[in-house]
Write an enzyme that holds these catalytic residues in place. Structure first.
Site, PDB file in Angstrom:
ATOM      1  N   LYS A  16      -8.212 -14.517  14.167  1.00 37.11           N
ATOM      2  CA  LYS A  16      -9.357 -14.076  13.664  1.00 37.11           C
ATOM      3  C   LYS A  16     -10.052 -15.434  13.089  1.00 37.11           C
ATOM      4  O   LYS A  16     -11.382 -15.603  13.073  1.00 37.11           O
ATOM      5  CB  LYS A  16      -9.247 -13.159  12.630  1.00 37.11           C
ATOM      6  CG  LYS A  16      -8.588 -11.687  13.191  1.00 37.11           C
ATOM      7  CD  LYS A  16      -8.499 -10.736  12.187  1.00 37.11           C
ATOM      8  CE  LYS A  16      -7.592 -11.023  11.108  1.00 37.11           C
ATOM      9  NZ  LYS A  16      -6.197 -10.964  11.465  1.00 37.11           N
ATOM     10  N   ARG A  91      -9.635  -3.826   4.403  1.00 36.11           N
ATOM     11  CA  ARG A  91      -8.213  -3.757   5.267  1.00 36.11           C
ATOM     12  C   ARG A  91      -7.668  -2.375   5.003  1.00 36.11           C
ATOM     13  O   ARG A  91      -6.716  -2.101   5.483  1.00 36.11           O
ATOM     14  CB  ARG A  91      -7.642  -4.692   4.460  1.00 36.11           C
ATOM     15  CG  ARG A  91      -6.686  -5.516   5.369  1.00 36.11           C
ATOM     16  CD  ARG A  91      -5.900  -6.742   4.551  1.00 36.11           C
ATOM     17  NE  ARG A  91      -4.935  -7.336   5.182  1.00 36.11           N
ATOM     18  CZ  ARG A  91      -5.197  -8.710   5.655  1.00 36.11           C
ATOM     19  NH1 ARG A  91      -6.468  -9.071   5.566  1.00 36.11           N
ATOM     20  NH2 ARG A  91      -4.355  -9.354   6.330  1.00 36.11           N
ATOM     21  N   ARG A 128       3.322 -21.041  14.370  1.00 35.35           N
ATOM     22  CA  ARG A 128       2.476 -21.323  13.270  1.00 35.35           C
ATOM     23  C   ARG A 128       3.261 -21.988  12.264  1.00 35.35           C
ATOM     24  O   ARG A 128       3.028 -22.915  11.293  1.00 35.35           O
ATOM     25  CB  ARG A 128       1.428 -20.382  12.955  1.00 35.35           C
ATOM     26  CG  ARG A 128       0.307 -21.001  11.544  1.00 35.35           C
ATOM     27  CD  ARG A 128      -0.635 -20.031  11.384  1.00 35.35           C
ATOM     28  NE  ARG A 128      -0.212 -18.870  10.567  1.00 35.35           N
ATOM     29  CZ  ARG A 128      -1.176 -17.901  10.182  1.00 35.35           C
ATOM     30  NH1 ARG A 128      -2.433 -17.911  10.629  1.00 35.35           N
ATOM     31  NH2 ARG A 128      -0.798 -17.095   9.742  1.00 35.35           N
ATOM     32  N   ARG A 134       3.213 -21.870   6.341  1.00 30.02           N
ATOM     33  CA  ARG A 134       2.623 -20.832   5.544  1.00 30.02           C
ATOM     34  C   ARG A 134       3.690 -20.015   4.704  1.00 30.02           C
ATOM     35  O   ARG A 134       4.749 -19.204   5.583  1.00 30.02           O
ATOM     36  CB  ARG A 134       1.563 -19.973   6.166  1.00 30.02           C
ATOM     37  CG  ARG A 134       0.280 -19.725   5.412  1.00 30.02           C
ATOM     38  CD  ARG A 134      -0.804 -19.019   6.207  1.00 30.02           C
ATOM     39  NE  ARG A 134      -0.707 -17.737   5.921  1.00 30.02           N
ATOM     40  CZ  ARG A 134      -1.519 -16.883   6.529  1.00 30.02           C
ATOM     41  NH1 ARG A 134      -2.556 -17.341   7.229  1.00 30.02           N
ATOM     42  NH2 ARG A 134      -1.414 -15.474   6.386  1.00 30.02           N
ATOM     43  N   ARG A 145       3.939  -7.776   7.647  1.00 32.24           N
ATOM     44  CA  ARG A 145       2.446  -7.717   7.877  1.00 32.24           C
ATOM     45  C   ARG A 145       1.938  -7.048   9.070  1.00 32.24           C
ATOM     46  O   ARG A 145       0.867  -6.241   8.947  1.00 32.24           O
ATOM     47  CB  ARG A 145       1.960  -9.309   7.871  1.00 32.24           C
ATOM     48  CG  ARG A 145       1.904  -9.852   6.460  1.00 32.24           C
ATOM     49  CD  ARG A 145       2.171 -11.477   6.630  1.00 32.24           C
ATOM     50  NE  ARG A 145       1.318 -11.942   7.082  1.00 32.24           N
ATOM     51  CZ  ARG A 145       1.281 -13.138   8.033  1.00 32.24           C
ATOM     52  NH1 ARG A 145       2.442 -13.651   7.935  1.00 32.24           N
ATOM     53  NH2 ARG A 145       0.101 -13.719   8.464  1.00 32.24           N
TER      54      ARG A 145
HETATM   55  P1  ADP Z   1      -3.461 -12.444   8.331  1.00 31.59           P
HETATM   56  O1  ADP Z   1      -4.326 -12.417   9.190  1.00 31.59           O
HETATM   57  O2  ADP Z   1      -2.192 -13.229   8.574  1.00 31.59           O
HETATM   58  O3  ADP Z   1      -3.030 -11.171   7.777  1.00 31.59           O
HETATM   59  P2  ADP Z   1      -5.016 -13.060   5.791  1.00 31.59           P
HETATM   60  O4  ADP Z   1      -5.255 -14.456   5.392  1.00 31.59           O
HETATM   61  O5  ADP Z   1      -5.986 -12.244   6.265  1.00 31.59           O
HETATM   62  O6  ADP Z   1      -3.856 -13.205   6.999  1.00 31.59           O
HETATM   63  O7  ADP Z   1      -4.230 -12.524   4.615  1.00 31.59           O
HETATM   64  C1  ADP Z   1      -3.078 -13.211   4.049  1.00 31.59           C
HETATM   65  C2  ADP Z   1      -2.492 -12.157   2.889  1.00 31.59           C
HETATM   66  O8  ADP Z   1      -3.614 -11.915   1.759  1.00 31.59           O
HETATM   67  C3  ADP Z   1      -2.379 -10.687   3.415  1.00 31.59           C
HETATM   68  O9  ADP Z   1      -0.992 -10.364   3.823  1.00 31.59           O
HETATM   69  C4  ADP Z   1      -2.550  -9.939   1.990  1.00 31.59           C
HETATM   70  O10 ADP Z   1      -1.399 -10.017   1.144  1.00 31.59           O
HETATM   71  C5  ADP Z   1      -3.602 -10.748   1.330  1.00 31.59           C
HETATM   72  N1  ADP Z   1      -5.011 -10.127   1.666  1.00 31.59           N
HETATM   73  C6  ADP Z   1      -5.902 -10.710   2.437  1.00 31.59           C
HETATM   74  N2  ADP Z   1      -7.057  -9.776   2.484  1.00 31.59           N
HETATM   75  C7  ADP Z   1      -6.706  -8.815   1.737  1.00 31.59           C
HETATM   76  C8  ADP Z   1      -7.460  -7.421   1.446  1.00 31.59           C
HETATM   77  N3  ADP Z   1      -8.531  -7.272   2.036  1.00 31.59           N
HETATM   78  N4  ADP Z   1      -6.708  -6.429   0.627  1.00 31.59           N
HETATM   79  C9  ADP Z   1      -5.681  -6.878   0.041  1.00 31.59           C
HETATM   80  N5  ADP Z   1      -4.903  -7.978   0.427  1.00 31.59           N
HETATM   81  C10 ADP Z   1      -5.367  -8.829   1.271  1.00 31.59           C
END
Ligand code: ADP
Length: 192
Positions: A16, A91, A128, A134, A145
């Site tokens: 994404k 989300r 990654r 990370r 996740r």
């Molecule tokens: P990925 O696409 O690998 O899930 P992101 O960078 O989108 O990674 O998100 C990493 C982490 O940040 C998530 O696992 C969550 O803990 C937190 N996070 C991101 N966006 C949200 C959201 N909209 N609501 C709650 N937690 C979030």
């Protein structure tokens, strides 16, 4: 002025972030990633960063109250007047409702679903992990996740499909190939 409000959705590891940058550039809108905002705060050791670090490293979602507040602030910045591409928010169903209240009728024009099967995305994230290190890219957290995505985020897809704004794109293949599919899909949906 044409305002373009988009969301990119898909399992962790679907690519994404990579595609979001390109789409945002194409439409002249900012890409807003809640994950990036949280990571920047963790890195900068801000109060918010301290609050969310352990949660993110465990693969759980940050509480809606915190996340909604961050997005509200970000959408109020000047560059969001032309629209935005949201990545990683909303989300879950509660966040969809919060977003709707925030934007008061300025609803999303299209939602791009980047699809990739679990084995493929887990493999990508493990790779990654070696390159970027990370903190939430350990195998156990990666799998968690994926489960959180399936339980909390995937149900949103049906909701956006019912609204007639969903664009489904196969996320497997070369980055350029996927970018072309996205561009074709969004152009067909938005007419621009
Ligand atoms: P990925 O696409 O690998 O899930 P992101 O960078 O989108 O990674 O998100 C990493 C982490 O940040 C998530 O696992 C969550 O803990 C937190 N996070 C991101 N966006 C949200 C959201 N909209 N609501 C709650 N937690 C979030």
């Amino acid at each position: 002025m044409t305002v373009t409000r988009l969301l990119i959705i898909g399992p962790p590891g679907a690519g994404k972030g990579t595609q979001a940058t390109r789409i945002a550039e194409h439409y002249g809108i900012p890409a807003i990633s809640t994950g990036d905002i949280f990571r920047a705060n963790i890195k900068g050791q801000t109060e918010l960063g301290k609050q969310v670090q352990a949660i993110i490293e465990s693969g759980e979602l940050v509480p809606d109250s915190l996340t909604n507040e961050i997005v509200r602030d970000r959408l109020n910045q000047d560059d969001a007047v032309s629209g935005y591409l949201l990545d990683g928010y909303p989300r879950n169903v509660e966040q969809v409702q919060a977003l709707e209240e925030m934007v008061q009728g300025d609803s999303l024009n299209a939602v791009l679903l980047l699809e990739a099967d679990t084995d493929e995305v887990v493999a990508r994230l493990l790779k990654r992990a070696e390159l970027e290190g990370r903190a939430d890219d350990t195998e156990e957290v990666i799998r968690h996740r994926q489960d959180v995505y399936a339980e909390q985020t995937l149900p949103l897809v049906e909701l956006f499909e019912e609204r007639g704004i969903l664009v489904r794109v196969n996320g497997l293949g070369e980055i350029d190939e996927v970018a072309q599919r996205i561009s074709d899909g969004l152009t067909a949906k938005l007419g621009r």
